[in-house]
Scaffold this motif. Structure first.
Motif, PDB file in Angstrom:
ATOM      1  N   THR A   6       0.850  -1.186   0.000  1.00  0.00           N
ATOM      2  CA  THR A   6       0.000   0.000   0.000  1.00  0.00           C
ATOM      3  C   THR A   6       0.883   1.232   0.000  1.00  0.00           C
ATOM      4  O   THR A   6       1.860   1.304   0.750  1.00  0.00           O
ATOM      5  N   LEU A   7       0.541   2.203  -0.838  1.00  0.00           N
ATOM      6  CA  LEU A   7       1.286   3.454  -0.934  1.00  0.00           C
ATOM      7  C   LEU A   7       0.347   4.603  -0.626  1.00  0.00           C
ATOM      8  O   LEU A   7      -0.720   4.714  -1.221  1.00  0.00           O
ATOM      9  N   ALA A   8       0.729   5.444   0.304  1.00  0.00           N
ATOM     10  CA  ALA A   8      -0.013   6.669   0.595  1.00  0.00           C
ATOM     11  C   ALA A   8       0.956   7.823   0.386  1.00  0.00           C
ATOM     12  O   ALA A   8       2.089   7.775   0.848  1.00  0.00           O
ATOM     13  N   VAL A   9       0.517   8.832  -0.325  1.00  0.00           N
ATOM     14  CA  VAL A   9       1.385   9.970  -0.635  1.00  0.00           C
ATOM     15  C   VAL A   9       0.780  11.218  -0.030  1.00  0.00           C
ATOM     16  O   VAL A   9      -0.397  11.500  -0.212  1.00  0.00           O
ATOM     17  N   ARG A  10       1.605  11.939   0.716  1.00  0.00           N
ATOM     18  CA  ARG A  10       1.152  13.204   1.308  1.00  0.00           C
ATOM     19  C   ARG A  10       2.040  14.325   0.794  1.00  0.00           C
ATOM     20  O   ARG A  10       3.210  14.409   1.156  1.00  0.00           O
ATOM     21  N   PRO A  11       1.473  15.183  -0.039  1.00  0.00           N
ATOM     22  CA  PRO A  11       2.257  16.350  -0.465  1.00  0.00           C
ATOM     23  C   PRO A  11       2.235  17.413   0.625  1.00  0.00           C
ATOM     24  O   PRO A  11       1.404  17.364   1.533  1.00  0.00           O
ATOM     25  N   ASP A  12       3.153  18.362   0.529  1.00  0.00           N
ATOM     26  CA  ASP A  12       3.144  19.466   1.492  1.00  0.00           C
ATOM     27  C   ASP A  12       1.825  20.237   1.424  1.00  0.00           C
ATOM     28  O   ASP A  12       1.321  20.706   2.429  1.00  0.00           O
ATOM     29  N   LEU A  13       1.288  20.371   0.221  1.00  0.00           N
ATOM     30  CA  LEU A  13      -0.010  21.013   0.047  1.00  0.00           C
ATOM     31  C   LEU A  13      -1.000  19.922  -0.312  1.00  0.00           C
ATOM     32  O   LEU A  13      -0.867  19.291  -1.365  1.00  0.00           O
ATOM     33  N   PRO A  14      -1.990  19.622   0.549  1.00  0.00           N
ATOM     34  CA  PRO A  14      -2.910  18.505   0.307  1.00  0.00           C
ATOM     35  C   PRO A  14      -3.585  18.579  -1.059  1.00  0.00           C
ATOM     36  O   PRO A  14      -4.060  19.623  -1.474  1.00  0.00           O
ATOM     37  N   SER A  15      -3.566  17.443  -1.746  1.00  0.00           N
ATOM     38  CA  SER A  15      -4.178  17.374  -3.064  1.00  0.00           C
ATOM     39  C   SER A  15      -4.331  15.917  -3.472  1.00  0.00           C
ATOM     40  O   SER A  15      -3.409  15.124  -3.295  1.00  0.00           O
TER      41      SER A  15
END
Length: 120
Positions: A6-15
């Motif tokens: 499972t991969l979850a990606v969190r950018p600095d600015l949520p999108s």
């Protein structure tokens, strides 16, 4: 049924765009295409409510293809992101990537994270 990372990606600015971008990037690889799905986040993968990606893995070769694809995607990003990997047994690792440009370094970082949480 193959297991999945499972991969979850969190950018600095949520999108949600960053999730879609990674999903598209992974599906562009013939070896990963059919194994990439999206799923609602669980307690272990909860980020900002955005769906997470699940990538079916059948063998170590598929894992390395995934590692290389994620590393390549990260080196093409312009913003900072955090990628959380959750392996089938529940082990997880987070990679905090700041505008990565060296694919070899990013690949080594992801491979080390996968090895660190992979069952013996």
């Amino acid at each position: 049924m193959p297991e999945a990372i499972t991969l979850a990606v969190r950018p600095d600015l949520p999108s949600a765009d960053v999730q879609r971008s990674l999903a598209s990037w992974l599906r562009a690889d013939d070896r990963l295409r059919d194994g990439v799905t999206t799923t609602p986040p669980t307690d272990e993968t909860s980020t900002d409510g955005t769906d997470v990606l699940r990538v079916a893995i059948g063998d170590a070769g598929t894992v390395m293809v995934l590692v290389q694809a994620v590393a390549s995607w990260l080196t093409h990003r312009r913003e900072d992101v955090t990628v959380q990997l959750v392996l089938p047994g529940g082990s997880s690792a987070e990679l905090d990537v700041r505008r990565a440009r060296d694919m070899d370094q990013v690949t080594a970082l992801i491979a080390a994270a996968v090895r660190a949480v992979a069952p013996e």
